[in-house]
Design a protein around this motif. Sequence first.
Motif, PDB file in Angstrom:
ATOM      1  N   UNK A 331      -7.077  -0.656 -13.740  1.00  0.00           N
ATOM      2  CA  UNK A 331      -6.437   0.535 -13.172  1.00  0.00           C
ATOM      3  C   UNK A 331      -5.051   0.745 -13.766  1.00  0.00           C
ATOM      4  N   UNK A 332      -4.330  -0.347 -14.021  1.00  0.00           N
ATOM      5  CA  UNK A 332      -3.000  -0.220 -14.631  1.00  0.00           C
ATOM      6  C   UNK A 332      -3.110   0.373 -16.041  1.00  0.00           C
ATOM      7  N   UNK A 333      -4.090  -0.088 -16.799  1.00  0.00           N
ATOM      8  CA  UNK A 333      -4.268   0.441 -18.160  1.00  0.00           C
ATOM      9  C   UNK A 333      -4.625   1.929 -18.119  1.00  0.00           C
ATOM     10  N   UNK A 334      -5.480   2.320 -17.190  1.00  0.00           N
ATOM     11  CA  UNK A 334      -5.854   3.726 -17.071  1.00  0.00           C
ATOM     12  C   UNK A 334      -4.647   4.573 -16.643  1.00  0.00           C
ATOM     13  N   UNK A 374      -1.752   0.774  -7.082  1.00  0.00           N
ATOM     14  CA  UNK A 374      -1.483  -0.636  -6.779  1.00  0.00           C
ATOM     15  C   UNK A 374      -0.364  -1.181  -7.663  1.00  0.00           C
ATOM     16  N   UNK A 375       0.446  -0.294  -8.162  1.00  0.00           N
ATOM     17  CA  UNK A 375       1.653  -0.658  -8.895  1.00  0.00           C
ATOM     18  C   UNK A 375       2.595   0.540  -8.762  1.00  0.00           C
ATOM     19  N   UNK A 434       0.701  -3.932  -5.350  1.00  0.00           N
ATOM     20  CA  UNK A 434       0.131  -3.229  -4.202  1.00  0.00           C
ATOM     21  C   UNK A 434       1.000  -2.036  -3.834  1.00  0.00           C
ATOM     22  N   UNK A 435       0.691  -1.411  -2.697  1.00  0.00           N
ATOM     23  CA  UNK A 435       1.339  -0.147  -2.344  1.00  0.00           C
ATOM     24  C   UNK A 435       1.990  -0.194  -0.972  1.00  0.00           C
ATOM     25  N   UNK A 436       2.410  -1.381  -0.512  1.00  0.00           N
ATOM     26  CA  UNK A 436       2.939  -1.508   0.849  1.00  0.00           C
ATOM     27  C   UNK A 436       4.148  -0.606   1.085  1.00  0.00           C
TER      28      UNK A 436
END
Length: 471
Positions: A331-334, A374-375, A434-436
Motif C-alpha cells: 500500500x505504501x508503494x502504491x 496506514x502511513x 497506522x492511522x491512530x
Amino acid sequence: MTGNTLIFRLLMVVVLLAPLPLGANRPWAWSMMAVAVGLLCGVWGVLAAVGKAQAPLPFRRLWPVAVPFAMVLAWACAQTSSLLPTDLWHPLWMAAQPALEIVGETVGGSKMAGAVSADPAMTRAAILRLATYGGIFWLAVQLASDRKRAREALILMAAASTLYAVYGLAAYFSGAKTILWMSKWAYVDDLTSTFVNRNAYGAYAGLGMVFCFALFLHALRPSSRPSAPRAYEMAETFLVHALPYLMALVVLGSALLLSHSRGAFISTGAALAVLMIALVTGRIVRPRTGLLSALLVLGIGFAILGVSGDRMVQRFANESAQDYDEERLSAYHLTMRAIEDAPLTGTGLGAFTPTFRLYRDASLSRAVDWDYAHNIPLEMGLDLGLPAAALFYLCLAVIFGVCMRGLIVRRRDGIYPAAALGAATLLGAHGLVDFSAQMPAIAAMLAMILGIGYAQSWNTADRHRNSGEPA
C-alpha cells in the motif's frame, strides 16, 4: 470564575468525552465536536474583545504555527474549487466530464465542473476536522498558559484515559464483546474500550500512560518542607502523591497489551523513553530518580506482559500478521506512485479512498476498502501535495522545537512540554504504520497537550505581561 476558566473547563469536557462515541469517528460525533469547539472559539474571541477574557500568549509567539496552518487550510479549500485551471483537476473529473456535462445540461442547463480533490465533499469534511483541531490547540495555548489550569488539564486527561481503560478491561474480562450497548463488529477478541479499532485504542491508552508517567515522575520530587524526616518524606511522597499514577499506569498498560496492537506497544515504549529523557534534560527529575523509576515501570511492564501479553507476543511472531505487514508495504508503494502523479497539487485533503482505488492492484489481496494509507505522512503527501504537506509538518516541527526550548530555558513546569514531546513521539511513530492520529478523539487530545506544552514553554512574565492574570 473567570471567562478563561469557564471556557477551559467546557473545552476539557469536549476533549474528554470525545472517545465516548466510538472515538468520535462518526460524522455526527466529530460534527458535534466541531460545533462545540467553534462556539467556544467564538465566545472566547468575543470575551477577549470586550476584556472579559485574556490572551496571555501574544500572536508574535504563535504566528510561526498559525500562518503555515492557515495556508494549509486555504490550499485545502482551493482543492474543492472549480475555479482552478482544468490541468490541475483530479483525473477522475476529467474522465467523467463528458457525462457530467450531459447530465448538467439535462437537469439545469449548466455544465458541471471539477476540482483538484477527487471528492470535494470529503475534503470539506476533512477541512472542518482539521480546523477543529486547530481551534483546540489555539484555545489550549491561551487557556492553559495558567499553570493551575495546565496541571488540571494533564490530571484530567490522565484520569479520563484511565477510566476508559477500566471500562475496556471490565468489558474484556466479562466476555461481553460489546462497545457500550452495541455488539462488536470488528476486533471481537481485542480490548478496544469505546473505540472500534484496536490500534486506535492502543494509541489512546499509550497517551494516557505518557500523562500518568509524567505525573508520577513529577510527584517524586522531594518535598519543600525541610523539617520533615527523610524517611517519612519519601514514604509520603510515594504513597500519597506518586502511587495513584503508578496504579493508573498498571491499568493502562494492561489495557494496551490486551488491545494486541503491536504498533501502539512499540510507539508507547518510544514515547516513554523520550518523556524520561525530556524530564531529565529539563531538570524536572534527577537522573537517579528517573533511572530508578524507569526500572520500576519496566519491571511492572514485564510482569504485566507475563500475565496478559501472550497474544501480543504471538502477534509479533504470527505469519498472518507478517503477511499483513507486507500488504501495508504494498500500500505504501502504491501511495507513492499516486504521489508521483500529483506531487504539487495533491488529490484532496481527506479524499484518499477514491484516489487509492485507481491505483490498487493485485498486491492487495484482501477484499477490503483501504480508507487510510496506514502511513500518515504518505497520506498527507498524497492528499495535500508535497508543498502543503511540508507546511503542515512545519507547524508540528515548530511546536516540537518550542517545547524542546522550553525544557532547556524554563526553570519550572517542564512537565508540560515534556508530556507534549512524549505524546507527539507516540503518535508520530505510530503514524508511520497506522492511522491512530486521524481518529478525531485522539487528534483532539493531541492538539490539547501540544497547546498546553507550547503555552508552558514560554517564560511566565512573557505570558502574563499583557494578560491581566496573576503570574
